[in-house]
Design an enzyme around this catalytic site. Structure first.
Site, PDB file in Angstrom:
ATOM      1  N   HIS A 120       0.624  -1.274  -0.066  1.00  0.00           N
ATOM      2  CA  HIS A 120       0.174  -0.156   0.046  1.00  0.00           C
ATOM      3  C   HIS A 120       0.939   1.275  -0.008  1.00  0.00           C
ATOM      4  CE1 HIS A 120       0.617  -0.192   4.594  1.00  0.00           C
ATOM      5  NE2 HIS A 120       0.304   1.086   4.390  1.00  0.00           N
ATOM      6  N   ASP A 150       0.553  -7.723   1.641  1.00  0.00           N
ATOM      7  CA  ASP A 150       0.869  -6.175   1.563  1.00  0.00           C
ATOM      8  C   ASP A 150       2.273  -6.152   1.582  1.00  0.00           C
ATOM      9  OD1 ASP A 150       0.442  -3.491   1.340  1.00  0.00           O
ATOM     10  OD2 ASP A 150      -0.201  -3.428   3.819  1.00  0.00           O
ATOM     11  N   SER A 224       4.355   2.662   7.766  1.00  0.00           N
ATOM     12  CA  SER A 224       4.264   1.476   6.952  1.00  0.00           C
ATOM     13  C   SER A 224       5.340   1.394   6.193  1.00  0.00           C
ATOM     14  CB  SER A 224       3.275   1.812   6.157  1.00  0.00           C
ATOM     15  OG  SER A 224       1.760   1.806   6.868  1.00  0.00           O
TER      16      SER A 224
END
Length: 469
Positions: A120, A150, A224
């Site tokens: 992402h 992911d 992230s």
């Protein structure tokens, strides 16, 4: 009156002198000793208060932090999106494009410049750049991604060997163990936060499809793709998500275990895509109610509710009603433990399964199957075989179920979506995905143009048939 007062004073004085003489000359000396009482504080479960002041026993994160910050990078993702249409755009028939910049983190995993991050973080990227801890910036190439876990893999070309993080074994990580989260929250580069592992094999979907490491180390937007490391500086997770109602950290964060992330990027580097192995069972985690209904008195393990035909589990002899307790000596207490461990394996890998059957422990070697054995892509749909229990429940003899679909034409015209069942195409009875494979071999990608008749069952279990003219 004066005589009376004089008499009282003389009597009092005489009594005082008599008592003082007795105390001084006649009474024996008695020493009074007060014994000290030991106070035991009930809020300090330690052998000695001094142990609280022993700095040698406090965790030291300096070495792990120093080694990790140089391996964690700042990832910038420039995407193009359609801006608000102006009168000139409408007049000239054009669509304006504007650049948007997203940021995240990544971890260098070898000296050649391979970088692991979240899918992402780089999603829909038009241009990717990576900034190292020494403020050097490089253009990055996207090598591959896996949206299901992911995870994404990038590559930069540097003139020298780069510092990198070494992988640890996330299966050996313990609840309560100290960890560091390293990343770039809010564009603040090289930020280190500390916490402990709060839980393992955590699923956020409710479908037992994920297996995150949960930690209370502070993770915020921009973290992230960053590193979760142990006190040795070993990479045990890739920070991925937070649990928040505000968009910022409020207590818990989640990381993809390093064993899963490492397997994904190795597959991307070697095969170009992710090789997923399948055990071949359907089941779930126990609770007290379910255990009582089945007639057992334990709640830890994965109950085998169904064994998929032709799978490695069926060939190895696993049966409905078995309770899986371990995989390769890794304890399995819930389904997320099982799914997380299987994600670290590939098709044809052999997994040793320890299970409980009729209160007897059995050990069976299981060769993992390919996912393609149980589903097939056809006309922009993913189709799978019907299970025996599904057929029995809904009194359906044959067909294949739509697992996922991106076929807008079938959805718009017939409403065919997830959960529909295809039972016939061009008067050909569709009993399994093997029949779909034969149609693909015959028609190739032009199958939709050659469909004359389609039979299906909708979500209300109503049988339908459509003839195309």
């Amino acid at each position: 009156m004066k005589k009376i007062l004089s008499l009282v004073l003389v009597s009092a004085l005489g009594g005082t002198l008599t008592l003082g003489a007795y105390k001084l000359f006649l009474e024996k000396e008695n020493k009074v000793v007060v014994a000290p009482t030991e106070t035991k504080p009930n809020f300090l479960p330690t052998k000695s208060v001094n142990s609280l002041l022993n700095t040698n026993e406090t965790p030291n994160f300096t070495v792990a932090a120093e080694n990790t910050v140089h391996a964690v990078v700042h990832v910038k993702n420039m995407t193009l999106s359609s801006g608000q249409m102006t009168f000139e755009d409408l007049f000239f028939g054009r669509r304006s494009q504007r650049a948007q910049l997203g940021t995240g983190s990544g971890v260098i995993i070898n000296a050649d410049g391979y970088i692991i991050t979240n899918n992402h973080v780089i999603d829909n990227a038009h241009e990717l750049s990576v900034t190292l801890n020494n403020n050097t910036t490089y253009k990055a190439e996207l090598i591959g991604t896996d949206p299901k876990t992911d995870i994404a893999l990038l590559k930069i070309d540097a003139d020298e060997d780069l510092p990198y993080a070494t992988f640890g074994d996330s299966d050996q990580a313990k609840i309560g163990e100290w960890v560091l989260a390293v990343g770039n929250p809010f564009n603040l580069t090289s930020t280190v936060t500390a916490g402990i592992i709060s839980a393992k094999s955590r699923d956020l979907t409710g479908k037992s499809s994920q297996s995150f490491i949960q930690t209370d180390a502070a993770v915020n937007p921009g973290n992230s793709g960053g590193a979760l490391v142990n006190t040795n500086g070993e990479l045990i997770g890739i920070n991925t998500a937070i649990s928040s109602q505000t968009g910022s950290y409020i207590g818990y964060s989640f990381a993809v275990p390093s064993n899963i992330a490492r397997k994904v990027i190795e597959d991307i580097m070697e095969y170009g895509n992710v090789q997923n192995g399948v055990l071949g069972i359907k089941g779930g985690t126990f609770n007290n109610t379910a255990a009582e209904e089945i007639g057992i008195n334990y709640t830890e393990g994965v109950y085998v509710g169904e064994v998929i035909k032709n799978s490695g589990a069926e060939k190895a002899g696993i049966k409905k009603g078995d309770v899986i307790k371990k995989l390769d000596n890794i304890e399995v207490s819930k389904f997320e433990d099982l799914s997380g461990y299987i994600k670290t394996k590939r098709p044809n890998d052999v997994v040793t399964v320890e299970l409980l059957r009729n209160n007897t422990l059995k050990t069976l070697p299981v060769t993992l199957s390919k996912t393609e054995m149980f589903s097939i892509n056809f006309m922009k749909m993913e189709l799978k075989d019907l299970s025996d229990s599904f057929k029995e429940t809904y009194n359906i003899d044959y067909g294949v179920m739509v697992k996922e679909t991106q076929n807008q034409w079938l959805y718009s015209n017939l409403g065919i979506s997830e959960g529909y069942i295809i039972t016939g195409i061009n008067d050909i009875k569709i009993e399994s995905i093997e029949d779909i494979s034969k149609l693909k071999e015959k028609y190739g990608d032009d199958i939709q143009e050659n469909i004359k008749r389609l039979a299906y069952i909708n979500k209300r279990k109503e049988k339908k048939e459509v003839i195309f003219r």
